[in-house]
Every structure is written in C-alpha cells, then in structure tokens.
Motif scaffolding. Sequence first.
Motif, short mmCIF file in Angstrom:
data_model
loop_
_atom_site.label_atom_id
_atom_site.label_comp_id
_atom_site.label_asym_id
_atom_site.label_seq_id
_atom_site.Cartn_x
_atom_site.Cartn_y
_atom_site.Cartn_z
N LYS A 187 1.56 -13.22 16.07
CA LYS A 187 2.95 -12.91 16.89
C LYS A 187 4.10 -13.44 16.03
O LYS A 187 3.95 -14.29 15.03
N GLN A 188 5.24 -12.86 16.34
CA GLN A 188 6.21 -13.45 16.04
C GLN A 188 6.74 -14.65 16.84
O GLN A 188 6.20 -14.93 17.42
N GLU A 189 7.63 -15.36 15.87
CA GLU A 189 7.99 -16.67 16.54
C GLU A 189 8.68 -16.63 18.00
O GLU A 189 8.41 -17.41 18.88
N VAL B 236 -3.92 -6.54 9.16
CA VAL B 236 -2.99 -6.34 10.18
C VAL B 236 -1.94 -5.22 9.90
O VAL B 236 -1.47 -5.62 8.99
N PHE B 237 -1.90 -4.21 10.46
CA PHE B 237 -0.96 -3.19 10.13
C PHE B 237 0.05 -3.40 11.30
O PHE B 237 0.33 -4.19 12.20
N SER B 238 1.16 -2.21 11.05
CA SER B 238 2.10 -2.12 12.29
C SER B 238 2.91 -3.35 12.24
O SER B 238 3.32 -3.76 13.72
N LEU B 239 3.15 -4.05 11.20
CA LEU B 239 4.12 -5.44 11.49
C LEU B 239 5.46 -4.90 10.94
O LEU B 239 5.46 -4.22 10.00
N HIS B 240 6.40 -5.51 11.71
CA HIS B 240 7.84 -5.00 11.52
C HIS B 240 8.49 -5.73 10.08
O HIS B 240 7.98 -6.71 9.81
N PRO B 241 9.19 -4.82 9.21
CA PRO B 241 9.65 -5.45 8.09
C PRO B 241 10.33 -6.51 8.28
O PRO B 241 11.22 -6.79 9.32
N ASP B 242 10.65 -7.47 7.26
CA ASP B 242 11.53 -8.52 7.10
C ASP B 242 11.38 -9.45 8.41
O ASP B 242 12.34 -9.94 8.93
N LYS B 243 10.15 -9.65 8.78
CA LYS B 243 10.01 -10.60 9.70
C LYS B 243 8.84 -11.68 9.60
O LYS B 243 7.97 -11.23 8.75
N GLU B 244 9.01 -12.76 10.26
CA GLU B 244 7.83 -13.78 9.87
C GLU B 244 6.95 -13.77 11.01
O GLU B 244 7.57 -13.82 12.18
N TYR B 245 5.69 -13.69 10.56
CA TYR B 245 4.54 -13.90 11.76
C TYR B 245 3.79 -15.17 11.58
O TYR B 245 3.66 -15.78 10.56
N MET B 246 3.20 -15.60 12.71
CA MET B 246 2.43 -16.73 12.82
C MET B 246 0.96 -15.98 13.23
O MET B 246 0.58 -15.10 13.77
N VAL B 247 0.03 -16.62 12.30
CA VAL B 247 -1.33 -16.20 12.53
C VAL B 247 -2.36 -17.46 12.73
O VAL B 247 -1.91 -18.42 12.37
N ASP C 18 0.81 -1.09 0.21
CA ASP C 18 -0.02 -0.01 0.05
C ASP C 18 0.90 1.51 0.00
O ASP C 18 2.10 1.10 0.29
N ASP C 19 0.30 2.16 -0.15
CA ASP C 19 1.14 3.65 -0.31
C ASP C 19 1.68 3.77 1.02
O ASP C 19 2.81 4.23 1.15
N GLN C 20 0.79 3.66 2.06
CA GLN C 20 1.60 3.80 3.47
C GLN C 20 2.53 2.88 3.83
O GLN C 20 2.89 2.95 4.96
N GLY C 21 2.55 1.62 3.31
CA GLY C 21 3.25 0.80 3.59
C GLY C 21 2.68 -0.44 3.46
O GLY C 21 1.34 -0.57 3.46
N PRO C 22 3.31 -1.52 3.50
CA PRO C 22 2.88 -3.10 3.26
C PRO C 22 2.08 -3.34 4.70
O PRO C 22 2.35 -3.12 5.65
N LYS D 36 5.50 -13.78 5.92
CA LYS D 36 6.78 -12.85 6.10
C LYS D 36 6.68 -11.55 5.59
O LYS D 36 6.06 -11.27 4.46
N MET D 37 6.83 -10.57 6.28
CA MET D 37 6.80 -9.12 5.97
C MET D 37 8.03 -8.80 4.96
O MET D 37 9.07 -9.30 5.18
N PRO D 38 7.62 -8.05 3.89
CA PRO D 38 8.85 -7.67 3.02
C PRO D 38 9.54 -6.54 3.72
O PRO D 38 9.41 -6.30 4.84
N ASN D 39 10.88 -6.46 2.98
CA ASN D 39 11.81 -5.43 3.76
C ASN D 39 11.57 -3.79 3.16
O ASN D 39 11.61 -3.75 2.01
#
Lengths: 209, 607
Positions: free
Chosen positions: B170-172, B190-201, B138-142, B222-225
């Motif tokens: 959550k992250q691992e 879900v917003f405000s996830l950190h870049p380049d991190k893998e999340y569990m849902v 998205d424009d504001q970020g992924p 996984k969030m992109p960088n």
Amino acid sequence: MTQGSRLYFAVTLMCAFVSIHGVGLNDLLERASQLSDKLHSISTSLTNDLDSHFPPVGRVMMPRPSMCHTSSLQIPNDKDQALKVPEDELLSLARSLLLAWSDPLALLSAEASSLAHPERNTINSKTKELQDNIDSLGAGLEHVFNKMGSSSDNLSSLPFSSNSLGQDKTSRLVNFHFLLSCFRRDSHKIDSFLKVLRCRAAKKRPEMC
Amino acid sequence: MRNSGAVLILTFIAKLISQAAGVSPPGKPRLTSCRSPEKETFTCWWEPGDDGGLPTTYALYYRLENSETVYECPDYRTAGENSCFFNKNDTSLWVNYNITVVATNALGKNISDPVEVDVVYIVQPNTPENVTAVVVHDDQGPFVRVSWEKPRTADTRSGWITLLYQLRVKQEKDKEWEEYDAGMQKYYNVFSLHPDKEYMVQVRCKPDHGFWSKWTQTTYVKMPNYIPRERSLWIMITIFSVFIVLILTWTLNVKRKSVKLCLLPPVPGPKIKGFDKQLLKSGKSEEVFNSLVIKGFPPTTDYVDLMVEYLEVYDNEEQELVLDGKDLSEDCMKSKSLSDSDSGRGSCDSRTLLLEKCMEGREGSGSDRHQYSQHGETSWASSESSESQGPEPGSPESTDGRVKTWPVVFSSPQPQPHHHYQNGAVKPAYHSVPEILSHLSPLATPSNYHQLPPQQEGRFSKPACRHSQSYNQFNLDGVNPPVPGVSQSHSLEYVEVQTVDPQNMLLLRPLSDPNREPEGSDYAGEDYSRVKEVTSNNILLLQREMSHQCMNDYNQDLDSQADQCTTQQPPHPCKPAIHQLNSGMPQEVMRVMGNGYVDSTVLMPTY
C-alpha cells in the motif's frame, strides 16, 4: 495405411508409452499430497463444526486419544526420526493408515445423518466427502507404490472392530467426535509423510521444497 | 486431637493475619498459548495470576497422553518470562500434551486449568526474511518485483514443513492494504502501481495446516515516473467510438424515413377496393361511394318469366334477431358481391328476396343501384336492443330513404315483436314489398300475420346478413330485384314472387299453389305459406296450405302504428308467416298465382 489406421496406430503407441512410463512419480506424489492436504482440511473443519455445539459432558466422556485404533502403529514422532525413514516405509506407513480408515469412515458416514447435532447436514456432506477422498487417495498411493517398485508390500493391519457408535445419542455423538479426532490426527500424519516423500522425489524442482 | 485442633486454630489465625497484612496465596495462572515455529520445538506461555503480595514461583508440568509420568518444563528461560520452551528432544509429534502451570508462594499454590496440546496443530512459523522489492522496467511499463526468503528455522527443503506466502502493498496514505497470495514461491511481481509513488511492502507466511506468521518489517519501494500507456489506449478508444457514433447518427439521419417506418409502422388504412381515401377526406362522400358501386348488379333483367322469386317467410321459434349495426355494415360490405355460399336458401343467387341495409347511403343516381338491408332471422325481439342502440350505424347514411328493411315475416309467436325498420324519407317511388303485397287480392286469409306499420320511422335493427335469413329487397329502380328468400330452416315458408307488374308490384304466389306451374310444386310444404288474401289494410294474409283452419287468426290493424308485431300463437299445424306491408302504395292488384304464391315480380315499383 489409411489415414484412420495411422491415427489409430499413433494413439495406441502413445497410450502404450504413457502406460509404461505413466505419469511421473513427482506428479503422482504431488497429486497425492494435494489429496491428503484436502483430507486433513476437511477433517479439521468437521471437527470445528462438531465443537460448535458439543455438550460439556462430552468432553469428560471423551476417550483418550491413545485409544484410537491406529495408535498401535509405530510412526516417527519427530522430524529427525521421520527423515531417516526410507521412502517405501514412509509410503507403506501412509498406506496402512489410509487403509485403516476406510471402514471407520464408512461407519461415520452412516451415522452422520442421524447425529444429534444441529450441524448435522454439513457434517454429513463433509463425511461423505472424506470418504470419496480417501478412496481416491488410496488408489493414487497404489499407483505410487507401483511406481516406486518396492519389493515388498508390508502394510500393517489395523483392524477396526466396532460397527456402531453407541446406543444413546449422547454417546453416539461423543464417539463420533472421538473417531473424528483420531482421523484428523492420522490424516495429518499421512499428509506429512507424503509431503516428505514429495520433496524427496522432486530433486529437479528445488524451488518447490 | 488437641494437636489438630491447635493447627486449625493456628491456620485460621495465620489467615487472618495475612489478610490483615495483605498477602494471600497466589491467584490462578493461566496458559495463554503454545506455539511451534517449525514443527520441531514448541513454547508455551502463561499469564500469572495475582501473586498475593508474596514472591510467587511458577512451575509448568506436563504429561503425555499415553503415560502418567509428570514432567516439569525443561527450559524456563529461552523463551522469556513466564514461558516454557520444549526443545527437540522433549517434543513429540502427534501426541497430546497435558500441561498445567502451578503458582506457588509462601502461603500456598494455585494450579491453572490443564491444556491439551498437540504440537502439529500449533505451528506458527517465523516471519519470512530478507524481503526485497525492486522496480523492473518492462515494455509494458515498470513493475515491482518483491522477493524474500523463508524463515530460517523452517525446514522446507526436506518437505517437513510446507509454507505458503502472502504479501501486501500500500501507499503510505492508503488505509487498506492490497494483499496478494504468492503460494509456495518466494517472489511476486506487483503491477498496476502508480508512477512516482512510494509503496510499502510486507510479507508473511503460513504452514499448510497452521497459523499465519507475523508480517515482516515494511520494505519501501518507489515507482519511477512514467507515462502509462494505457491512457493513450483509452484516448484512442474514445476517439474511435466517437467516430462510430457520429457515423451512426449520420446514417440514421439519412435513413430517417426508413428507420421511422421500421420503428413506427404506419397503421394500415382501410383496404377497400375502389375506395379512395382521399376523396373521403375531401368530404365528397357521393363520389367515394360511387366507386363502390358495382355496375350491373344485381342483374337487372327483364326476364320476368325466368325469374322465380321467392319471398321467404319462416316461422322459426328460435328466431334470433341479431341486430347489430356493425354486423350490418360488415355484411353490407360482404354482401356487396352478393356471393353466397349458402345452400341456396335465401341466397341472392337464387334470386331470393334480399333486402340489405347498407352502411353507406346512396343517392338513387345509379339506376341499377340496389340497396339492401338485411335483417336477421326474424326476431324482432332483439330489436329492443337495437332500440337501445344509437342510431343505426347504417341508418344515418341511408336516411335518405334509400333503404328499407323489411322485417321478416315470421309465423311463430314472438315475445316482443317490435319491428323496427329503418325508414328514411322514403321516396314515394320506393315500394316495399308489403306495399306491393297489399295489392294482393284477398285470396285467403292467412291465419296470422304481422302487420308492418306504414311508414314507420322507427328503427329496427337489422340482423346480420346471414344467408339463412330472410331478406326483403326492393328495387330502387324498378328493376326486378333478386328476391332473396328466407332460408332459415325448415320452418320457412316461401312465397314465390312471380312477376313484377309494370307498376312495380310484386306478385307473389305461394309455392304450394296447386295451380302453379309444376316447377315450384315441390316447394309446397311446411316451409311455404300461401297467400290467402291481401286485405284492404295492406295486410298480406298468408296461409299454410295444409291447414285450412288457420284462417284469420290474426288481424291486425295496419294503422296501429304500433311497433310491435304481435304474433299470436297459432294452432299447431299452422305456422303462419306474416308479411308486413308498408302502405303507401296505391293498391294494385297483385297477381296471385293459383298456388297461393304472390308473384312479387309484378309488384316491383317502377320509377
């Protein structure tokens, strides 16, 4: 026409339009479902409050659920039956149940303050809340009924004859609990029926149902 | 009989044998839970008790609330071991089921406790299905969009069951899950996830009145960088605020003084017209006080004839001596202008004798300078307090001898007539009224009087300058000073100062003197005393005109140096007033007017 009179005219026109079409049936049923949901939630929490300090002898003394004054009403017992019931009948069932509980709830409300229970105050306030909600829901269902435009209004009469819960405090407490359990179940019925009606009417919003 | 007995014995023996063998009837089973996943069917599970070492069978029986018919569980298999499955046909809603489980083995059976179940209250749906989590740019970020489907068995379409969904992320490595409520919808962003991190849902659901389902299997995303834009925003904000702070600091620095003025307002200094603080700081007090001098005051005229000056003497029993240095100083200041709004008694305007003690000592440089000392009504009594005080506030200044305060002559007896008056190094040129008065020819003997010890160095506290007080004022320069009269009350007795003779002597005459000019004849009355005579001891003896018997009741030695001025209780009609005279002046004849008043104008000393 002056500005003021134009405004007045517009407002009057809008009011007339709204009164003719009114709020949509979907919204009415949505609102009614919310109220019935709240009704059942309050009765559940009330039951839990009562159970917290209930004498064991009370459970033995408790009348059977079949002795609820609304047990004579014929209702669908499972989903297949329920989904076959036409809407207006479902509505009248809900309204009949609701109507049957206005007097008993008044009695419960009157007795709640003098209940021999440590959670008396909470119980009292919640009972009052139940009473208010029932009145609102009754009025709302009236609107729904008018909106649906059914020809006949076949409400079943479910009289509630008792005007006192008992003589001694234990029997009063037990009867209070019993009445409340009857109400809890009936409120669940009302809620279920209304939610079925809601989804049936909301054909434009499949995501909700 | 025998048979029953035999049976009993056999049973007993069997029990013993079985116990010895380790077998027993089954333990009590227990119904653990009953659940309905879609409000159409339900399942009950039980927990078997001890089987007693023998193969045990379990049977579930149930009974509906409004009938006595006992049914057995229709399906023991579908739901697994130790379970009973009730299918649609066997499930009735809004009806209580009374369920029991019976365990049976060769030796016996055991029945569990009954459980009352209403199907609509035990709804727990299955888990949601097909949970997917995709990254959306998205424009504001992924961000991550999680979507799922309802559990297969739940019929939400018809509205029979309403489901509410919840997901958690959550992250691992995290300990806590972040939970989000999705309501009735089947997706969530879900917003405000950190870049380049893998999340569990994970996702779960709940009916409107029922229990939460289990969590779904974990879905990974996984969030992109990417560079979060927020950081740059924060950088901008920081720079901007630093800039603002710098500007503020610079502004404050420039406006230092006004800020200081605003925050710490200066303490206002004394505002005395004509008072120069700088001069005071420099230490030249004379020059400072020069500016305070009002030239031409008091009016120094030679209009001897016009001046009718009264020496007010009063004998008020309630005389209170308010002797306060502070008051004095204040009043000194106030009375500088000698503006008196009083009725006229004792006011300077009426040229009554005013003796004011001023805070600031003054050299007698100014010829028309007058120093005034004021003293209170009469009460010497409070002079005790003054005694206890430190040096008179005003006294230090005036220890030059400028000031002389005259005690008020009072006729009523005083408890402790201590007179204190301040007398500095009096220049011989100064005369106080008593001295002057002592020149009076003995005309009459006042019934009682007070005597002022000559040249007393003691101090008396001066009462506050009240216009209702009696003042004595003496002119430093020999000019006829306005003589303030004592305007205390009706009990005041006035002595009219007629003239001041060239020797600066006050010639007083009582107002009630019949020989007096008619002008003052009205004053004769209770409040005025007539000077009878002046003794050789410089005692002014006053006498009330009315009572002639008050004569010579008092006689006090002037030289007694006592600080006390005894006032003896006069006979009632008498209200003696005594002036204490300060000796030191050569005796001059005081012109006593016919009506008994002493003309103080004559007595003013010349310098």
